[in-house]
Design a protein around this motif. Structure first.
Motif, PDB file in Angstrom:
ATOM      1  N   ARG A 197       0.837  -1.201   0.000  1.00  0.00           N
ATOM      2  CA  ARG A 197       0.000   0.000   0.000  1.00  0.00           C
ATOM      3  C   ARG A 197       0.876   1.257   0.000  1.00  0.00           C
ATOM      4  O   ARG A 197       0.598   2.219  -0.724  1.00  0.00           O
ATOM      5  CB  ARG A 197      -0.955  -0.002   1.195  1.00  0.00           C
ATOM      6  CG  ARG A 197      -1.948   1.169   1.129  1.00  0.00           C
ATOM      7  CD  ARG A 197      -2.979   1.147   2.230  1.00  0.00           C
ATOM      8  NE  ARG A 197      -2.358   1.382   3.519  1.00  0.00           N
ATOM      9  CZ  ARG A 197      -2.375   0.538   4.549  1.00  0.00           C
ATOM     10  NH1 ARG A 197      -2.991  -0.619   4.446  1.00  0.00           N
ATOM     11  NH2 ARG A 197      -1.787   0.839   5.675  1.00  0.00           N
ATOM     12  N   LYS A 240      -4.995   5.629  -4.264  1.00  0.00           N
ATOM     13  CA  LYS A 240      -5.774   5.820  -3.042  1.00  0.00           C
ATOM     14  C   LYS A 240      -6.790   4.682  -2.938  1.00  0.00           C
ATOM     15  O   LYS A 240      -7.288   4.199  -3.946  1.00  0.00           O
ATOM     16  CB  LYS A 240      -6.503   7.163  -3.073  1.00  0.00           C
ATOM     17  CG  LYS A 240      -5.550   8.357  -3.057  1.00  0.00           C
ATOM     18  CD  LYS A 240      -6.288   9.670  -3.011  1.00  0.00           C
ATOM     19  CE  LYS A 240      -5.412  10.888  -2.991  1.00  0.00           C
ATOM     20  NZ  LYS A 240      -4.019  10.798  -3.185  1.00  0.00           N
ATOM     21  N   GLU A 251       0.758   4.097  -2.837  1.00  0.00           N
ATOM     22  CA  GLU A 251       0.426   5.478  -2.456  1.00  0.00           C
ATOM     23  C   GLU A 251       1.488   6.458  -2.953  1.00  0.00           C
ATOM     24  O   GLU A 251       1.163   7.591  -3.313  1.00  0.00           O
ATOM     25  CB  GLU A 251       0.243   5.583  -0.943  1.00  0.00           C
ATOM     26  CG  GLU A 251      -1.059   4.943  -0.474  1.00  0.00           C
ATOM     27  CD  GLU A 251      -1.197   4.845   1.039  1.00  0.00           C
ATOM     28  OE1 GLU A 251      -0.177   5.000   1.764  1.00  0.00           O
ATOM     29  OE2 GLU A 251      -2.333   4.594   1.499  1.00  0.00           O
TER      30      GLU A 251
END
Length: 151
Positions: A114, A123, A118
């Motif tokens: 993640r 998102k 990001e």
């Protein structure tokens, strides 16, 4: 170093990287998972085969990624090649090949992935329940905005 379209002869390397890497993405889950080999995992194998597959070749395939339309369907780096920017370079290629806006799914607990996504402007748009080899888990769908994707 070369990122290129995969060839049929790359598939044994792709399968090995998958075998060495798949359970790593689930290591933060509270449940224990058993590896389902790629050739036995028909939904994942079919999704991979209907995608455009790219490999990171550095005197041999050390990573691969797959994209189909706007969906990035996989990004796996051989454990011996992690931490060297391979995943970032391959992700940039996949984003450029994906239709706008690019999407992907990850295990919600996979914080390292993640964090990488990001950095590229992805998102979380939703969380959903799924499973791997019969064991349930929560996943997150992520999307990169068109404006961030093109920068």
């Amino acid at each position: 170093m070369l990122i290129r379209q995969a060839k049929k002869s790359d598939f044994p390397c792709i399968e090995k990287i998958y075998t060495l890497s798949k359970l790593d993405e689930l290591r933060f889950e509270s449940s224990a998972f058993k590896l389902l080999p790629l050739l036995d995992d028909k939904p994942r194998l079919n999704a991979l085969l209907e995608s455009d597959i790219f490999v990171y070749d550095d005197n041999g395939v050390i990573a691969y990624g797959a994209v189909c339309d706007a969906e990035i369907r996989g990004l796996f780096v051989h454990p011996a090649s992690r931490g060297q920017g391979v995943g970032q370079k391959l992700l940039a290629q996949l984003i450029n090949k994906a239709k706008h806006p690019a999407t992907l799914n990850i295990a919600k607990s996979n914080t390292p992935a993640r964090t990488l996504y990001e950095k590229f402007g992805f998102k979380i748009t939703e969380d959903f329940e799924t499973s791997y080899n019969g064991t349930p888990l929560t996943a997150s769908r992520m999307q990169v905005s068109t404006m961030e994707k093109s920068s």
